[in-house]
Design an enzyme around this catalytic site. Structure first.
Site, PDB file in Angstrom:
ATOM      1  CE1 TYR A   1      29.266  45.300  49.443  1.00  0.00           C
ATOM      2  CE2 TYR A   1      31.166  45.697  48.023  1.00  0.00           C
ATOM      3  CZ  TYR A   1      30.269  44.817  48.617  1.00  0.00           C
ATOM      4  OH  TYR A   1      30.380  43.469  48.391  1.00  0.00           O
TER       5      TYR A   1
ATOM      6  NE  ARG B   1      47.197  39.483  30.458  1.00  0.00           N
ATOM      7  CZ  ARG B   1      48.266  40.186  30.051  1.00  0.00           C
ATOM      8  NH1 ARG B   1      48.313  41.492  30.248  1.00  0.00           N
ATOM      9  NH2 ARG B   1      49.266  39.583  29.451  1.00  0.00           N
TER      10      ARG B   1
ATOM     11  CE  LYS C   1      25.708  45.097  43.551  1.00  0.00           C
ATOM     12  NZ  LYS C   1      27.129  44.851  43.268  1.00  0.00           N
TER      13      LYS C   1
ATOM     14  CG  ASP D   1      30.550  52.836  43.775  1.00  0.00           C
ATOM     15  OD1 ASP D   1      29.622  52.763  42.939  1.00  0.00           O
ATOM     16  OD2 ASP D   1      30.940  51.866  44.440  1.00  0.00           O
TER      17      ASP D   1
END
Length: 399
Positions: free
Chosen positions: A99, A47, A201, A176
């Protein structure tokens, strides 16, 4: 100086092994041995760090010209971690055209947290400055958050101009950059402080992995984002890190074809009798270049004219797949009002221009002649100029 296309292929070596392997290994170990009780190993628990993830994080920092990068389990996990560096009661100015999932994260989760979000049209720099500065009514905003190309209307935000205004009031600039990628713009070079990607994406590019990436401009922000990443734990698994790395290697090739195809599709739709309006900045190239972009990307949207049901178009596409997401090798089509932006109340959607007639296309790398033919036959059915090959079972959902 190494050029961007070469950086896409090679990244920054982690130098974690001496096997001579051309591709970085995938380390699936969840934990790592200490040499002794007093030692401080580079990796101890997955982690907190992993060599495979380290390669990808170094690469996105290199590509975005940042000091450090971070890999997350999804784009929203990346946004969540970044927003978690702020305290309850602090105010963030947010682009009004974003978004739907990001809107929901601000409006529902962080609203309960006590983080105050203030929507503003980032195309209106005067309104933006008033919102960031507060002008005596309230304290200046701590940050401004927006998308380089807005989703789904493809408005071009001027990163440099927004950053100049934000920094005047001490606000952090969060961008973004999903629709643009570092291939078309590096916002940190234009004054941004944090860049976020849904790496699902364009960066991964094959609809086979969900991931988020962040790059930051300075060490102070790096420490704050790393704390959120490590303590919240939404890290990207090693195999998925490798999948994104492999996708990045072909980003330039894919995006060049996607842009070429998108421009051809946009020009065709712009002349189509069934189409009322096309949203694609590539139709007006000077607007793209003037705001620091090297291209317009592979996403566009269009509104069908009054009387045409968008469902009748979407349900009859054959080459385009009816699916959310974007940036992959295959072409996708979706209906923002019921899919990517369903979280927004209808009144809010309409206010920012996301109409009931709007269709978004994510253009892939297929032969553009097939894409145009597919759109033409679907539009012909929708306008009653051709027979549908099958019943429109989903049409009622869109009415």
């Amino acid at each position: 100086m190494t050029q961007l296309n070469t950086k896409l292929v090679h990244g920054v070596p982690v130098t974690d092994n001496a096997t001579g392997a051309v591709n970085p290994p995938i380390y699936n170990s969840s934990t790592y041995a200490f040499e002794s009780v007093g030692s401080m190993p580079r990796w101890d628990y997955a982690r907190s760090g992993n060599p495979t993830r380290d390669f990808l994080e170094r690469q996105i920092a290199q590509l975005e010209h940042g000091v450090r990068g971070f890999a997350f389990a999804s784009g929203l996990a990346a946004i969540h971690a970044v927003l978690s560096i702020f305290a309850p009661g602090e105010r963030i100015v947010v682009g009004s055209n974003i978004y739907g999932g990001t809107y929901s994260l601000f409006d529902e989760h962080f609203n309960r947290w006590g983080l105050v979000s203030y929507p503003v049209d980032t195309q209106d720099l005067r309104e933006l400055e008033h919102a960031i500065g507060g002008h005596g009514e309230q304290a200046p905003a701590k940050a401004v958050y927006f998308e380089t190309l807005t989703n789904p209307l493809l408005q071009v935000n001027d990163v440099h101009a927004i950053a100049e205004i934000a920094h005047k009031y001490g606000a952090i600039v969060i961008v973004d950059n999903t629709f643009v990628t570092p291939y078309l713009q590096q916002p940190l070079d234009l004054g941004a402080d944090i860049v976020i990607h849904s790496a699902t994406k364009y960066l991964a590019g094959h609809s086979d992995v969900v991931a988020g990436l962040v790059a930051v401009a300075n060490d102070v922000l790096a420490a704050r984002v790393y704390y959120s990443q490590n303590r919240l734990g939404g890290v990207l698994a090693p195999a998925e890190c490798d999948a994104v790395r492999r996708g990045i290697q072909t980003l330039a090739l894919r995006l060049e074809r996607q842009q070429e195809n998108a421009l051809a599709v946009a020009r065709h739709l712009d002349e189509h009798a069934a189409v009322a309006r096309v949203h694609y900045p590539g139709l007006h190239g000077e607007a793209v270049a003037s705001k620091g972009l090297r291209g317009a990307g592979g996403v566009l949207s269009f509104e069908v004219r009054e009387g045409v049901n968008p469902a009748d178009v979407l349900n009859n596409l054959q080459t385009f797949r009816l699916a959310v997401s974007l940036g992959a090798v295959e072409s996708l089509a979706e209906y923002p009002a019921r899919m990517t932006h369903f979280e927004l109340p209808r009144s809010e959607r309409l206010k920012v221009g996301v109409t009931d007639e709007l269709i978004r296309l994510a253009v892939g790398i297929e032969d553009v002649r097939d894409l145009i033919e597919d759109l033409d036959q679907a539009l012909a059915i929708a306008t009653g100029h051709a027979q549908a090959p099958q019943s429109l079972e989903l049409a009622s959902l869109f009415r």
